[in-house]
Design a protein around this motif. Structure first.
Motif, mmCIF file in Angstrom:
data_model
loop_
_atom_site.group_PDB
_atom_site.id
_atom_site.type_symbol
_atom_site.label_atom_id
_atom_site.label_comp_id
_atom_site.label_asym_id
_atom_site.label_seq_id
_atom_site.Cartn_x
_atom_site.Cartn_y
_atom_site.Cartn_z
ATOM 1 N N LEU A 22 -47.960 12.592 84.637
ATOM 2 C CA LEU A 22 -47.551 13.808 83.942
ATOM 3 C C LEU A 22 -46.156 13.672 83.337
ATOM 4 C CD1 LEU A 22 -48.948 16.548 86.330
ATOM 5 C CD2 LEU A 22 -49.723 16.015 84.030
ATOM 6 N N GLY A 23 -45.276 12.931 83.990
ATOM 7 C CA GLY A 23 -43.955 12.679 83.429
ATOM 8 C C GLY A 23 -44.028 11.844 82.161
ATOM 9 N N ALA A 24 -44.909 10.867 82.134
ATOM 10 C CA ALA A 24 -45.085 10.047 80.935
ATOM 11 C C ALA A 24 -45.669 10.884 79.793
ATOM 12 C CB ALA A 24 -45.998 8.860 81.240
ATOM 13 N N ILE A 25 -46.636 11.730 80.103
ATOM 14 C CA ILE A 25 -47.208 12.608 79.085
ATOM 15 C C ILE A 25 -46.144 13.563 78.555
ATOM 16 C CG2 ILE A 25 -48.880 14.479 78.704
ATOM 17 C CD1 ILE A 25 -50.687 13.041 80.748
ATOM 18 N N TYR A 26 -45.325 14.087 79.446
ATOM 19 C CA TYR A 26 -44.225 14.983 79.062
ATOM 20 C C TYR A 26 -43.275 14.277 78.091
ATOM 21 C CZ TYR A 26 -40.187 18.068 79.875
ATOM 22 O OH TYR A 26 -39.137 18.926 79.726
ATOM 23 N N PHE A 27 -42.890 13.056 78.408
ATOM 24 C CA PHE A 27 -41.980 12.291 77.552
ATOM 25 C C PHE A 27 -42.621 11.992 76.190
ATOM 26 C CE2 PHE A 27 -40.422 8.153 76.040
ATOM 27 C CZ PHE A 27 -39.086 8.485 75.829
ATOM 28 N N ILE A 28 -43.881 11.597 76.182
ATOM 29 C CA ILE A 28 -44.579 11.294 74.929
ATOM 30 C C ILE A 28 -44.679 12.549 74.060
ATOM 31 C CG2 ILE A 28 -46.832 10.655 73.968
ATOM 32 C CD1 ILE A 28 -47.088 8.711 76.365
ATOM 33 N N MET A 29 -44.929 13.687 74.679
ATOM 34 C CA MET A 29 -45.015 14.926 73.912
ATOM 35 C C MET A 29 -43.659 15.323 73.335
ATOM 36 S SD MET A 29 -47.714 17.126 76.128
ATOM 37 C CE MET A 29 -47.873 18.435 74.948
ATOM 38 N N ILE A 30 -42.587 15.128 74.088
ATOM 39 C CA ILE A 30 -41.238 15.423 73.587
ATOM 40 C C ILE A 30 -40.945 14.538 72.373
ATOM 41 C CG2 ILE A 30 -38.776 15.154 74.114
ATOM 42 C CD1 ILE A 30 -39.721 17.591 75.393
ATOM 43 N N VAL A 31 -41.247 13.250 72.478
ATOM 44 C CA VAL A 31 -41.006 12.327 71.361
ATOM 45 C C VAL A 31 -41.836 12.754 70.144
ATOM 46 C CG1 VAL A 31 -41.330 9.948 70.574
ATOM 47 C CG2 VAL A 31 -40.335 10.399 72.819
ATOM 48 N N HIS A 32 -43.084 13.131 70.355
ATOM 49 C CA HIS A 32 -43.952 13.554 69.256
ATOM 50 C C HIS A 32 -43.421 14.820 68.583
ATOM 51 C CE1 HIS A 32 -47.717 15.349 67.541
ATOM 52 N NE2 HIS A 32 -47.818 14.110 67.091
ATOM 53 N N ILE A 33 -42.989 15.781 69.357
ATOM 54 C CA ILE A 33 -42.485 17.033 68.801
ATOM 55 C C ILE A 33 -41.204 16.793 68.007
ATOM 56 C CG2 ILE A 33 -41.463 19.264 69.428
ATOM 57 C CD1 ILE A 33 -43.530 19.290 71.781
ATOM 58 N N ILE A 34 -40.267 16.037 68.567
ATOM 59 C CA ILE A 34 -39.016 15.758 67.859
ATOM 60 C C ILE A 34 -39.273 14.938 66.604
ATOM 61 C CG2 ILE A 34 -36.814 14.530 68.024
ATOM 62 C CD1 ILE A 34 -36.703 15.469 70.952
ATOM 63 N N MET A 35 -40.169 13.963 66.704
ATOM 64 C CA MET A 35 -40.463 13.139 65.538
ATOM 65 C C MET A 35 -41.125 13.968 64.438
ATOM 66 S SD MET A 35 -42.190 9.442 65.584
ATOM 67 C CE MET A 35 -42.184 8.428 64.149
ATOM 68 N N SER A 36 -41.972 14.921 64.798
ATOM 69 C CA SER A 36 -42.589 15.772 63.778
ATOM 70 C C SER A 36 -41.538 16.616 63.066
ATOM 71 C CB SER A 36 -43.674 16.658 64.382
ATOM 72 O OG SER A 36 -43.114 17.671 65.185
ATOM 73 N N TRP A 37 -40.548 17.104 63.792
ATOM 74 C CA TRP A 37 -39.462 17.841 63.157
ATOM 75 C C TRP A 37 -38.686 16.943 62.205
ATOM 76 C CZ3 TRP A 37 -37.187 20.202 68.242
ATOM 77 C CH2 TRP A 37 -38.020 21.227 68.688
ATOM 78 N N LEU A 38 -38.364 15.741 62.657
ATOM 79 C CA LEU A 38 -37.599 14.821 61.809
ATOM 80 C C LEU A 38 -38.380 14.420 60.568
ATOM 81 C CD1 LEU A 38 -35.973 12.541 64.528
ATOM 82 C CD2 LEU A 38 -34.877 14.353 63.206
ATOM 83 N N LEU A 39 -39.677 14.273 60.685
ATOM 84 C CA LEU A 39 -40.497 13.949 59.522
ATOM 85 C C LEU A 39 -40.598 15.137 58.565
ATOM 86 C CD1 LEU A 39 -43.308 11.895 61.260
ATOM 87 C CD2 LEU A 39 -41.728 11.044 59.529
ATOM 88 N N ASN A 40 -40.724 16.345 59.104
ATOM 89 C CA ASN A 40 -40.841 17.528 58.247
ATOM 90 C C ASN A 40 -39.543 17.842 57.512
ATOM 91 O OD1 ASN A 40 -43.542 18.131 58.639
ATOM 92 N ND2 ASN A 40 -43.114 19.232 60.531
ATOM 93 N N PHE A 41 -38.400 17.502 58.104
ATOM 94 C CA PHE A 41 -37.112 17.750 57.464
ATOM 95 C C PHE A 41 -36.602 16.533 56.695
ATOM 96 C CE2 PHE A 41 -36.840 21.045 60.862
ATOM 97 C CZ PHE A 41 -36.837 22.138 60.017
ATOM 98 N N ASP A 42 -37.474 15.567 56.470
ATOM 99 C CA ASP A 42 -37.190 14.357 55.688
ATOM 100 C C ASP A 42 -36.023 13.534 56.238
ATOM 101 O OD1 ASP A 42 -39.264 14.608 53.892
ATOM 102 O OD2 ASP A 42 -38.117 15.959 52.590
ATOM 103 N N VAL A 43 -35.820 13.575 57.521
ATOM 104 C CA VAL A 43 -34.846 12.688 58.143
ATOM 105 C C VAL A 43 -35.471 11.311 58.326
ATOM 106 C CG1 VAL A 43 -33.422 12.309 60.200
ATOM 107 C CG2 VAL A 43 -33.702 14.623 59.282
ATOM 108 N N LEU A 44 -36.749 11.299 58.697
ATOM 109 C CA LEU A 44 -37.525 10.062 58.798
ATOM 110 C C LEU A 44 -38.556 10.045 57.676
ATOM 111 C CD1 LEU A 44 -38.207 9.875 62.636
ATOM 112 C CD2 LEU A 44 -36.510 8.612 61.348
#
Length: 95
Positions: free
Chosen positions: A12-34
């Motif tokens: 569950l900790g690994a899933i939690y970390f993967i979800m955090i990375v996915h959520i932050i990365m989606s924000w960065l992609l939507n705001f054209d940082v990545l």
């Protein structure tokens, strides 16, 4: 029994970390940082989507359609938090 609890907490900790990375990365992609066209970013994004889509798809079927806003990651994130902090310790008699 405690070993099973620790293994489930680790998963569950690994899933939690993967979800955090996915959520932050989606924000960065939507705001054209990545940028999707960068090979590393594209491969990480594709891998995260392949990991998390089986989790999000059943939740999307249950939730109402909020077209521009996807609430499935938020619901899945809350479920993982509830499993880690409330349900799992109670199931193993640790609280």
């Amino acid at each position: 029994m405690y070993a099973i609890y620790e293994i489930l907490q680790l998963i569950l900790g690994a899933i939690y970390f993967i979800m955090i990375v996915h959520i932050i990365m989606s924000w960065l992609l939507n705001f054209d940082v990545l940028n999707y066209r960068q090979p590393l970013v594209g491969s990480i994004w594709t891998g995260l989507n392949k990991l998390l889509e089986p989790v999000y798809t059943p939740i999307r079927r249950v939730l109402p359609d909020t077209s521009p806003l996807d609430l499935a990651p938020l619901v899945a994130f809350l479920i993982v938090i509830a499993l880690r902090t409330i349900i799992l310790p109670a199931a193993f008699g640790l609280r």
